[in-house]
Design a protein around this motif. Structure first.
Motif, PDB file in Angstrom:
ATOM      1  N   GLY A 215       0.767  -1.248  -0.087  1.00 31.31           N
ATOM      2  CA  GLY A 215       0.406   0.221  -0.392  1.00 31.31           C
ATOM      3  C   GLY A 215       0.901   1.478  -0.195  1.00 31.31           C
ATOM      4  N   GLY A 216       0.134   2.321   0.766  1.00 30.08           N
ATOM      5  CA  GLY A 216       1.150   3.204   0.420  1.00 30.08           C
ATOM      6  C   GLY A 216       0.043   4.765   0.636  1.00 30.08           C
ATOM      7  N   TYR A 217       0.470   5.964  -0.383  1.00 27.00           N
ATOM      8  CA  TYR A 217       0.006   7.107  -0.055  1.00 27.00           C
ATOM      9  C   TYR A 217      -0.071   7.739  -0.585  1.00 27.00           C
ATOM     10  N   THR A 218      -0.571   8.705  -1.627  1.00 27.51           N
ATOM     11  CA  THR A 218       0.041  10.078  -2.540  1.00 27.51           C
ATOM     12  C   THR A 218      -0.721  11.466  -2.534  1.00 27.51           C
ATOM     13  N   THR A 219       0.243  12.129  -2.559  1.00 31.07           N
ATOM     14  CA  THR A 219      -0.558  13.263  -2.141  1.00 31.07           C
ATOM     15  C   THR A 219      -0.615  13.667  -4.264  1.00 31.07           C
ATOM     16  N   ALA A 220      -1.597  14.554  -3.990  1.00 32.24           N
ATOM     17  CA  ALA A 220      -2.342  14.719  -5.584  1.00 32.24           C
ATOM     18  C   ALA A 220      -2.509  16.377  -5.767  1.00 32.24           C
ATOM     19  N   TRP A 221      -2.426  16.698  -6.859  1.00 29.30           N
ATOM     20  CA  TRP A 221      -2.662  18.794  -6.262  1.00 29.30           C
ATOM     21  C   TRP A 221      -2.863  18.859  -7.893  1.00 29.30           C
ATOM     22  N   ARG A 222      -3.940  20.221  -8.413  1.00 26.93           N
ATOM     23  CA  ARG A 222      -3.745  20.876  -9.462  1.00 26.93           C
ATOM     24  C   ARG A 222      -4.141  22.125  -8.983  1.00 26.93           C
ATOM     25  N   GLU A 223      -4.552  23.073 -10.276  1.00 27.09           N
ATOM     26  CA  GLU A 223      -4.884  24.419 -10.460  1.00 27.09           C
ATOM     27  C   GLU A 223      -5.735  24.248 -11.776  1.00 27.09           C
ATOM     28  N   LYS A 224      -6.287  25.321 -11.478  1.00 21.77           N
ATOM     29  CA  LYS A 224      -7.681  25.600 -12.633  1.00 21.77           C
ATOM     30  C   LYS A 224      -7.067  27.276 -12.155  1.00 21.77           C
ATOM     31  N   ARG A 225      -7.757  27.944 -13.752  1.00 18.67           N
ATOM     32  CA  ARG A 225      -7.333  29.366 -13.568  1.00 18.67           C
ATOM     33  C   ARG A 225      -8.554  30.006 -14.173  1.00 18.67           C
ATOM     34  N   VAL A 226      -9.272  31.070 -14.619  1.00 18.45           N
ATOM     35  CA  VAL A 226      -9.540  31.764 -15.172  1.00 18.45           C
ATOM     36  C   VAL A 226      -9.641  33.127 -15.107  1.00 18.45           C
ATOM     37  N   GLY A 227      -9.044  33.668 -15.881  1.00 18.94           N
ATOM     38  CA  GLY A 227      -8.341  34.904 -15.688  1.00 18.94           C
ATOM     39  C   GLY A 227      -7.550  35.045 -14.872  1.00 18.94           C
ATOM     40  N   THR A 228      -7.523  36.164 -14.340  1.00 11.45           N
ATOM     41  CA  THR A 228      -6.232  35.786 -12.938  1.00 11.45           C
ATOM     42  C   THR A 228      -6.568  35.564 -12.046  1.00 11.45           C
ATOM     43  N   LYS A 229      -7.625  34.630 -12.164  1.00 11.54           N
ATOM     44  CA  LYS A 229      -8.112  34.306 -11.044  1.00 11.54           C
ATOM     45  C   LYS A 229      -7.227  32.356 -11.077  1.00 11.54           C
ATOM     46  N   ARG A 230      -7.223  31.854  -9.595  1.00  8.94           N
ATOM     47  CA  ARG A 230      -6.808  30.933  -9.737  1.00  8.94           C
ATOM     48  C   ARG A 230      -7.158  30.054  -8.518  1.00  8.94           C
ATOM     49  N   LEU A 231      -8.031  28.967  -8.593  1.00 11.05           N
ATOM     50  CA  LEU A 231      -8.147  27.621  -7.393  1.00 11.05           C
ATOM     51  C   LEU A 231      -7.160  26.674  -7.524  1.00 11.05           C
ATOM     52  N   PHE A 232      -6.770  26.530  -6.510  1.00  8.51           N
ATOM     53  CA  PHE A 232      -5.480  25.418  -6.469  1.00  8.51           C
ATOM     54  C   PHE A 232      -6.128  24.174  -5.929  1.00  8.51           C
ATOM     55  N   ALA A 233      -6.505  22.422  -5.469  1.00 12.06           N
ATOM     56  CA  ALA A 233      -6.570  21.921  -4.774  1.00 12.06           C
ATOM     57  C   ALA A 233      -5.896  20.946  -5.065  1.00 12.06           C
ATOM     58  N   ALA A 234      -5.501  20.091  -3.587  1.00 11.46           N
ATOM     59  CA  ALA A 234      -4.525  19.193  -2.867  1.00 11.46           C
ATOM     60  C   ALA A 234      -4.851  17.938  -2.201  1.00 11.46           C
ATOM     61  N   THR A 235      -5.217  16.829  -1.819  1.00 11.95           N
ATOM     62  CA  THR A 235      -5.598  16.154  -0.588  1.00 11.95           C
ATOM     63  C   THR A 235      -4.558  14.898  -0.858  1.00 11.95           C
ATOM     64  N   VAL A 236      -4.491  14.567   0.008  1.00 16.76           N
ATOM     65  CA  VAL A 236      -4.057  12.660   0.219  1.00 16.76           C
ATOM     66  C   VAL A 236      -4.619  12.155   0.046  1.00 16.76           C
ATOM     67  N   ALA A 237      -4.120  10.556  -0.082  1.00 19.00           N
ATOM     68  CA  ALA A 237      -5.373   9.415  -0.371  1.00 19.00           C
ATOM     69  C   ALA A 237      -4.125   8.262   0.577  1.00 19.00           C
ATOM     70  N   TYR A 238      -4.859   7.753   0.613  1.00 19.39           N
ATOM     71  CA  TYR A 238      -4.151   6.197   1.864  1.00 19.39           C
ATOM     72  C   TYR A 238      -4.338   5.077   1.592  1.00 19.39           C
ATOM     73  N   SER A 239      -3.736   3.553   1.488  1.00 23.35           N
ATOM     74  CA  SER A 239      -5.088   2.472   0.910  1.00 23.35           C
ATOM     75  C   SER A 239      -3.604   1.586   1.333  1.00 23.35           C
ATOM     76  N   PHE A 240      -4.112   0.854   2.403  1.00 22.45           N
ATOM     77  CA  PHE A 240      -3.256  -0.858   2.988  1.00 22.45           C
ATOM     78  C   PHE A 240      -4.267  -1.948   2.883  1.00 22.45           C
ATOM     79  N   PRO A 241      -3.853  -3.456   2.504  1.00 23.30           N
ATOM     80  CA  PRO A 241      -2.864  -3.276   1.874  1.00 23.30           C
ATOM     81  C   PRO A 241      -2.791  -3.061   0.217  1.00 23.30           C
ATOM     82  N   ARG A 242      -4.171  -2.541  -0.434  1.00 26.45           N
ATOM     83  CA  ARG A 242      -4.322  -2.415  -1.728  1.00 26.45           C
ATOM     84  C   ARG A 242      -3.323  -0.971  -1.533  1.00 26.45           C
ATOM     85  N   SER A 243      -3.014  -1.066  -3.104  1.00 18.27           N
ATOM     86  CA  SER A 243      -1.975   0.652  -3.988  1.00 18.27           C
ATOM     87  C   SER A 243      -2.948   1.165  -4.293  1.00 18.27           C
ATOM     88  N   THR A 244      -4.417   1.381  -3.870  1.00 17.55           N
ATOM     89  CA  THR A 244      -4.715   2.295  -5.026  1.00 17.55           C
ATOM     90  C   THR A 244      -4.599   3.619  -4.638  1.00 17.55           C
TER      91      THR A 244
END
Length: 765
Positions: A215-244
């Protein structure tokens, strides 16, 4: 996916299907509809408790904090003047190498930090942590411009969302991720063969961390822009014993950014606003009041009913030198969770659900020779599934393997008893407490023996953090409570239980606590408290077990002597020592002393290398310990409301310095919800709603003649039960209101007048 069900995600997608535009990005203000809502006193006091930062925080001890019981974030200065750090942690991210004790092999693991790198150096900040909406916002000023921002850890999704509105000079600010080594930070008893988990696997927009055990854990992140404005998203997912975990993290971030952010924020705020409406406390010392509301926000950030019981860090990672990497069951959990009962927040009670879900793992903490299928114990530290790891057990009393952990499980189960008593939900009693408590008491039954005096005695154990002793008071108090509670539980559940005579015999024949005429109750047989002792282990019978009753003169004497001796030397006391001392004084009808101990802690006077930090977190040495401040919030409740021993007491320990106080929705044993008001030094009403129809004895505190009416204003029959005390029957769902004769007060909660101006918590200047 951890912490978010498929149903939750599908519901969120359906709410915002096809909505990809920013709409009114929330950095500009509240989403439509929220701003127009009328404020309530609950909202007013929560908003008044907002924390402020006008200096850039440097570390976890100063930083604002966000969390949803799983994903935790703290925001503070990065490694260079151009970098701001969003330190991530997650309550489920732990190692799975069970061959080593939990603090090592089942340790909480570091994750890393989301970084925001500016074009210029950060020169100033102006931030507010809005407790009512669980939202951090404000501005960041650099040598190249300014950035307006707002951040939440979305309550239901467990995603960090940050909106940015930068000026032209900072339009190129960039996001990144700095992983931390996936290894325990604990050094105590760390085996030489221990190695860190494999190196992380970094890609565009995510960082996957595999575990040696699978298993393990993953940090994922993305950003979205509209004009000068920006929205950022990030999360952490954990799985054990599977590696999803990588698939789960990336998918959740993508789905989140496909939703309308204003709808996301509305959804997030709805939970937090409802949370703050459940109960209410206002006192004239606004330092105390603000601290109290911050702790409610903190405990709701740290834990949820279906999630992990809170570990020492809560959901936040202390970046430097922390050795407390798991769940501490020798006091810390036990003193953290009572506040969820008294403030009417069963949705936070992870303790009861942990024992319901994972009680079978308690057998592993029993020494092998005593594992008979009917005996439980709880070693510490452990993981959030009650596993001690390795070969750790609680040891064998009367031998060299004894430890000070024999009482951990009974004390932990006292929290479950409190949950039952505050709600009178018999399923908690029948399915969780009763079977587990019987097995926990069985551990002690292996060692109790009849002495020449015909009484039951206990061989050598260890009073937590102090000394070895036979007939150890700490253990005896928990045994006595357990035996009595099992007898009561069998009666309540109407069980034909053949073990009841045995439990009665234990309670009746257990040796009394050993006492000294001057010092009160001793540590154990012949062992007196000779040095300052931060732990109140030999005082559990006084608080929180409430075995003795202050209203009985004989009990009052021993309570006073024992407390005075313990409190005579405070040189080794830590934060929870002062919180316990405050609550004990409230129980002993000493309101001025109760307030003095609480204020000593809040005024940050503690020495001995401990500190209540600027953001109301708590440090012991280099270690982050979340429990002491939260315990102090319960001390505030004990001043304004108590409800044990069959008596509900309104304003039982309010200082004369507080002429006004207002409470609403606080919960006591007996499943009573209480509203009350004190104005100009006198109680003007007490209102009690009974959820279960239990008998009510109400110490209302009103001098003179009273009116006693139901929810429709009809007079109710009652009988006197002592000075300013009445007894009456209230039907399930019924309400009784007591006022001075002829009075017609305003029954709503109110933010009472302040005694003076106090600064906000945080770094307000």
């Amino acid at each position: 996916m951890v912490g978010v069900s498929r149903r939750t995600v599908l519901r969120s997608v359906s709410i915002a299907a096809g909505a990809a535009a920013f709409g009114g990005l929330w950095a500009e203000g509240a989403p439509p509809g929220l701003a127009a809502q009328r404020s309530s006193p609950h909202q007013d006091v929560a908003m008044d408790a907002r924390m402020r930062w006008q200096r850039l925080p440097k570390n976890w001890q100063e930083a604002p904090f966000l969390a949803n019981g799983y994903l935790g974030v703290q925001v503070y200065a990065g490694p260079t003047p151009q970098v701001l750090k969003f330190m991530l942690s997650h309550t489920q991210v732990q190692d799975q190498r069970n061959q080593w004790e939990a603090g090592i092999g089942l340790s909480r693991l570091p994750i890393g930090a989301i970084t925001l790198t500016f074009a210029g150096a950060v020169t100033g900040v102006d931030w507010t942590l809005d407790l009512y909406n669980a939202e951090l916002g404000g501005t960041i000023t650099t040598t190249r411009g300014q950035v307006a921002f707002s951040a939440v850890v979305h309550n239901d999704l467990g995603v960090l969302l940050v909106s940015l509105d930068p000026s032209a000079g900072e339009s190129g600010a960039t996001w990144g991720f700095a992983p931390l080594v996936s290894a325990t930070t604990r050094t105590v008893r760390k085996p030489p063969e221990y190695t860190a988990n494999p190196e992380p696997e970094q890609a565009n927009g995510y960082c996957a961390q595999p575990l040696t055990a699978g298993g393990g854990y993953t940090t994922a992140w993305r950003e979205k822009r509209v004009g000068t404005k920006r929205l950022f998203a990030a999360t952490v997912a954990y799985s054990f014993p599977r590696s999803t975990h990588t698939r789960d993290a990336v998918s959740l971030v993508d789905r989140t950014l496909a939703m309308n952010p204003d709808l996301l924020l509305t959804w997030h705020r709805r939970w937090w606003n409802s949370f703050h409406q459940c109960s209410f406390v206002s006192v004239p010392d606004k330092q105390v009041q603000r601290f109290y509301w911050i702790q409610l926000y903190k405990i709701a950030s740290a834990t949820r009913k279906d999630g992990p019981v809170t570990a020492e860090w809560g959901p936040w990672f202390p970046e430097v030198g922390n050795s407390w990497t798991a769940v501490w069951w020798n006091l810390n959990v036990q003193v953290t969770y009572p506040i969820v009962n008294s403030t009417n927040h069963p949705e936070l009670d992870a303790v009861t659900e942990t024992f319901r879900r994972d009680h079978a793992n308690l057998e592993v903490s029993v020494p092998p020779a005593y594992r008979d299928g009917d005996t439980y114990a709880l070693s510490h530290p452990g993981d959030w599934r009650l596993r001690p790891g390795g070969v750790r057990t609680v040891g064998v009393p009367g031998t060299t393997s004894k430890t000070d952990q024999t009482g951990n499980l009974l004390w932990g189960l006292h929290n479950v008893w409190l949950a039952y008593r505050h709600h009178l939900d018999q399923s908690v009693l029948r399915d969780v407490l009763y079977p587990t408590l019987a097995k926990a008491l069985n551990f002690y039954r292996h060692f109790l023996f009849t002495g020449p005096d015909g009484l039951l005695h206990l061989p050598l154990t260890r009073s937590p953090e102090y000394a070895d002793a036979t007939d150890c008071t700490y253990d005896l108090s928990l045994i006595r409570w357990a035996a009595t509670t099992l007898v009561d539980s069998a009666r309540i559940l109407r069980l034909n239980e053949p073990r009841v005579p045995m439990w009665r015999e234990i309670a009746a024949k257990l040796v009394p606590y050993h006492e000294d005429p001057a010092d009160g109750v001793l540590i154990g047989d012949g062992v007196r408290l000779a040095d300052s002792h931060r732990h109140f282990s030999h005082l559990l019978w006084l608080y929180p077990l409430r075995e003795r009753n202050w209203e009985r003169p004989a009990d009052r004497d021993v309570m006073t002597r024992t407390f005075r001796h313990w409190s005579a030397d405070q040189s080794a006391w830590h934060g929870y020592s002062y919180a316990a001392a405050s609550s004990m004084n409230s129980v002993m009808d000493q309101p001025e002393e109760a307030l003095r101990y609480l204020k000593f802690f809040l005024d940050r006077n503690i020495v001995a290398d401990t500190e209540l930090t600027a953001n109301t977190m708590y440090r012991e040495g280099s270690n982050f310990a979340v429990e002491s401040p939260i315990t102090a919030a319960q001390s505030v409740v004990d001043m304004v409301l108590q409800g044990s021993g069959g008596v509900v007491k309104a304003f039982p320990s309010v200082s004369a310095k507080w002429p006004d106080a207002s409470i609403a929705g606080l919960r006591t044993e007996g499943a009573f919800l209480v509203d009350a008001s004190r104005r100009r030094g006198a109680t003007e009403f007490v209102r009690v709603r009974s959820e279960a129809g239990a008998p009510l004895v109400l110490d209302h505190g009103i001098d003179g003649e009273v009116d006693v009416r139901d929810q429709w204003g009809r007079r109710l029959p009652w009988r006197p039960a002592g000075p300013r005390r009445i007894a009456l029957e209230v039907r399930r769902g019924g309400t009784v209101t007591v006022t001075p004769r002829g009075a017609r007060p305003d029954f709503g909660p109110r933010d009472v007048p302040s005694l003076g101006t106090v600064p906000a918590w945080g770094l307000p200047d």
